[in-house]
Design a protein around this motif. Structure first.
Motif, short mmCIF file in Angstrom:
data_model
loop_
_atom_site.label_atom_id
_atom_site.label_comp_id
_atom_site.label_asym_id
_atom_site.label_seq_id
_atom_site.Cartn_x
_atom_site.Cartn_y
_atom_site.Cartn_z
N MET A 396 0.85 -1.19 0.00
CA MET A 396 0.00 0.00 0.00
C MET A 396 0.88 1.23 0.00
SD MET A 396 -2.91 -1.05 2.73
CE MET A 396 -1.76 -1.82 3.86
N GLY A 397 1.03 1.82 -1.17
CA GLY A 397 1.78 3.06 -1.23
C GLY A 397 0.91 4.20 -0.74
N MET A 398 1.35 4.90 0.28
CA MET A 398 0.57 6.06 0.77
C MET A 398 1.53 7.17 1.18
SD MET A 398 -0.97 4.47 4.29
CE MET A 398 -0.93 2.69 4.24
N ASP A 399 2.52 7.40 0.32
CA ASP A 399 3.55 8.40 0.62
C ASP A 399 2.94 9.75 0.98
OD1 ASP A 399 5.05 6.31 -0.29
OD2 ASP A 399 6.16 7.45 -1.80
N GLU A 400 1.95 10.18 0.19
CA GLU A 400 1.41 11.52 0.40
C GLU A 400 0.59 11.62 1.69
OE1 GLU A 400 -0.01 11.44 -3.66
OE2 GLU A 400 2.11 10.87 -3.63
N VAL A 401 -0.13 10.52 2.00
CA VAL A 401 -0.97 10.53 3.21
C VAL A 401 -0.12 10.72 4.47
CG1 VAL A 401 -2.62 9.18 4.55
CG2 VAL A 401 -2.62 9.01 2.07
N VAL A 402 1.07 10.14 4.46
CA VAL A 402 1.89 10.18 5.67
C VAL A 402 3.09 11.13 5.53
CG1 VAL A 402 1.22 7.87 6.40
CG2 VAL A 402 3.23 8.15 4.94
N GLU A 403 3.03 11.99 4.52
CA GLU A 403 4.14 12.90 4.25
C GLU A 403 4.39 13.86 5.41
OE1 GLU A 403 3.36 15.39 0.89
OE2 GLU A 403 5.49 15.84 0.59
N LYS A 404 5.64 14.07 5.75
CA LYS A 404 6.04 15.05 6.75
C LYS A 404 7.49 15.40 6.49
CE LYS A 404 4.81 11.76 9.65
NZ LYS A 404 4.54 10.83 10.72
N PRO A 405 8.03 16.43 7.13
CA PRO A 405 9.42 16.82 6.81
C PRO A 405 10.39 15.65 6.89
CG PRO A 405 8.41 18.47 8.21
CD PRO A 405 7.42 17.35 8.11
N GLU A 406 10.19 14.78 7.86
CA GLU A 406 11.14 13.68 8.07
C GLU A 406 11.10 12.64 6.96
OE1 GLU A 406 9.09 14.94 10.27
OE2 GLU A 406 10.09 15.26 12.20
N THR A 407 10.06 12.67 6.11
CA THR A 407 9.99 11.69 5.02
C THR A 407 10.52 12.30 3.71
OG1 THR A 407 7.73 12.32 4.34
CG2 THR A 407 7.93 10.63 6.04
N TYR A 408 10.90 13.56 3.77
CA TYR A 408 11.34 14.25 2.56
C TYR A 408 12.56 13.56 1.94
CZ TYR A 408 13.18 17.91 -0.49
OH TYR A 408 13.64 18.59 -1.56
N GLY A 409 12.46 13.30 0.64
CA GLY A 409 13.59 12.72 -0.07
C GLY A 409 13.64 11.20 -0.08
N LEU A 410 12.68 10.55 0.57
CA LEU A 410 12.65 9.08 0.52
C LEU A 410 12.21 8.64 -0.88
CD1 LEU A 410 11.04 8.24 4.00
CD2 LEU A 410 13.36 7.65 3.26
N PRO A 411 12.63 7.44 -1.31
CA PRO A 411 12.26 7.00 -2.66
C PRO A 411 10.74 6.82 -2.82
CG PRO A 411 13.68 5.39 -1.56
CD PRO A 411 13.46 6.49 -0.59
N LYS A 412 10.27 7.00 -4.04
CA LYS A 412 8.83 6.86 -4.32
C LYS A 412 8.34 5.49 -3.86
CE LYS A 412 5.69 6.84 -8.32
NZ LYS A 412 4.48 7.24 -7.58
N ASN A 413 7.15 5.48 -3.28
CA ASN A 413 6.53 4.24 -2.76
C ASN A 413 7.25 3.66 -1.55
OD1 ASN A 413 4.09 3.65 -3.99
ND2 ASN A 413 5.11 2.97 -5.87
N TRP A 414 8.05 4.46 -0.89
CA TRP A 414 8.73 3.97 0.31
C TRP A 414 7.74 3.42 1.32
CZ3 TRP A 414 7.65 5.90 5.15
CH2 TRP A 414 6.91 7.08 5.18
N SER A 415 6.56 4.05 1.37
CA SER A 415 5.58 3.65 2.39
C SER A 415 5.03 2.25 2.17
CB SER A 415 4.45 4.67 2.45
OG SER A 415 3.83 4.79 1.18
N ALA A 416 5.15 1.73 0.94
CA ALA A 416 4.67 0.38 0.66
C ALA A 416 5.55 -0.67 1.35
CB ALA A 416 4.63 0.12 -0.84
N GLY A 417 6.72 -0.27 1.78
CA GLY A 417 7.62 -1.20 2.46
C GLY A 417 7.56 -1.09 3.97
#
Ligand code: CU
Length: 452
Positions: A396-417
């Motif tokens: 489940m990719g939800m990068d935008e839903v959980v986006e915050k400064p600390e997630t800036y620059g992580l690879p696309k779909n990082w949240s799926a992992g």
């Protein structure tokens, strides 16, 4: 203090005497017992030290400035000084807790937070906790690991009468120890509703080697039946796993500057043990719920088994840039069993088809904007392979839903992992590290969002 005085003191507190009232009480109390109990406790820890004759922590000049611990997604309990005593106001109360972007539960916590906000003091300080119970039932506060006089131990019926709903109770003691402790309700079911928080006692003299970053993570597990928001505290089956009250990918990544020394403190108050693993680095165990461990006992490891009621402190040199996972290694804790979201079945894959899986994820996606498409490729003949899909249907990719400064620059779909009891430590070169701090500053300036 005598039982009579203690009862008087508690009753006075319940009747709502103000700050001046308690100070008078405390002075009377000090005078009457000559602080004998506390002095005995202090001496226990500082025998042989030139500082053991100190009577008022406020007069102390032996304390070095320390790096405060950060508890991501939780934050700190504010304090105020009253005549040399560090005072915290702590309220036990129900808390609506969003543990995942699409799951909010009815937990219990402290002062609007579950787990409770972190209390930070320094060894030698005298601490007062003005504790108010806004729960619908009686409770108390236990100071886990702290060597406090018996009347401060917080066990209902044994060391105090239970704190009734709407009552205020005052705990006060001197902290002669250093280490990672916690506070919690001393009642089994209340603990499983979330009533726990860190109590950090920083040492008078900094630990050596000194850590540049210090992070605290509380491990919890929840049984929330389908269609329900209230944790089933009698269950032995846990379907939601959290670090600091949130499941990955909602967990805020921990930031570390390349070349720094990082301290991670874990606390487990649940029904299971959790093997917590750090990727790509070795750490040493530098402390437990009993305090700092001698350096001669340190040895390299990368997985620390977190037993129930334990705290573990590990440290490592952040030598390698990257987003290094920190997670419980129990396979079922590296995910949440989403039976209450999928409704028509529990997690099992024997009769699963990709079409069904995708359709389930579609309906789940309707309630939250995550991408249910498989971020990783599947084979053309996947459907003909018994057991498919396993992980593919959970991505489940939800990068935008959980986006915050600390997630800036992580690879696309990082949240799926990222699922369940997981977070990461992002070891960043100075420039990237500073860039994220700038984003954090800008964000807190624009939202006044409370961040530790
Ligand atoms: Cu686990």
């Amino acid at each position: 203090m005598s039982g009579t005085r203690r009862r008087f003191f508690q009753d006075a507190a319940i009747l709502g005497v103000g700050l001046f009232g308690w100070r008078e009480n405390l002075q009377a109390q000090e005078a009457s017992r000559g602080a004998a109990l506390d002095e005995r406790h202090r001496r226990g820890a500082t025998a042989g030290s030139p500082h053991h004759t100190r009577t008022l922590p406020a007069d102390s000049n032996v304390r070095e400035p320390f790096v405060a611990m950060s508890t991501p997604d939780v934050g700190d309990m504010p304090s105020a000084m009253d005549n040399g005593v560090k005072v915290f106001q702590l309220v036990a109360e129900p808390v609506k807790k969003k543990i995942a972007p699409f799951k909010t539960i009815d937990a219990w916590g402290y002062s609007g937070s579950c787990p409770g906000p972190t209390i930070q003091v320094q060894q030698g300080e005298r601490v007062r906790v003005v504790f108010e119970n806004r729960l619908p039932e009686s409770t108390s506060l236990h100071w886990h690991g702290l060597e406090v006089p018996i009347e401060q131990d917080g066990v209902p019926f044994i060391s105090q009468k239970p704190v009734a709903p709407r009552e205020t109770y005052i705990y006060e003691f001197t902290v002669h120890q250093e280490g990672t402790f916690f506070y919690h309700a001393h009642s089994a079911m209340q603990e499983m509703m979330g009533l726990v928080g860190f109590f950090i006692a920083h040492p008078e003299k900094n630990y050596k080697p000194r850590a540049d970053h210090d992070y605290g993570v509380i491990l919890q597990e929840w049984a929330v039946l389908p269609g329900n928001t209230v944790p089933n505290t009698a269950s032995m089956e846990f379907n939601w796993l959290t670090f600091n009250g949130v499941s990955a990918p909602m967990t805020t990544p921990l930031l570390a500057k390349l070349g720094s020394r990082v301290r991670l403190r874990f606390l487990n108050l649940g029904m299971d043990h959790h093997p917590i693993h750090l990727h790509g680095n070795q750490f040493v165990l530098t402390g437990t719920e009993g305090g700092r461990a001698p350096e001669s006992s340190w040895f390299p490891m990368n997985t620390v088994l977190m037993g129930v009621a334990q705290a573990r402190v590990v440290e490592f040199e952040a030598k390698y840039p990257g987003a290094w996972m920190i997670h419980c290694h129990l396979p079922h804790h590296m995910m949440n069993s989403m039976m209450d979201l999928l409704r028509d079945r529990q997690i099992q894959t024997a009769d699963q088809t990709e079409a069904r899986a995708v359709s389930q994820m579609q309906s789940l996606a309707a309630s939250v904007p995550f991408q249910h498409v498989h971020p990783s490729p599947v084979a053309a003949d996947a459907e003909s392979v018994p057991g498919f899909p396993q992980d593919a249907f959970m991505e489940m990719g939800m990068d935008e839903v959980v986006e915050k400064p600390e997630t800036y620059g992580l690879p696309k779909n990082w949240s799926a992992g990222m699922m369940g009891m997981m977070t990461m430590v992002r070891v960043l070169p100075e420039k990237e590290y500073e860039a994220i701090l700038e984003r954090k500053k800008a964000m807190s300036a624009s939202t006044h969002h409370h961040e530790s």
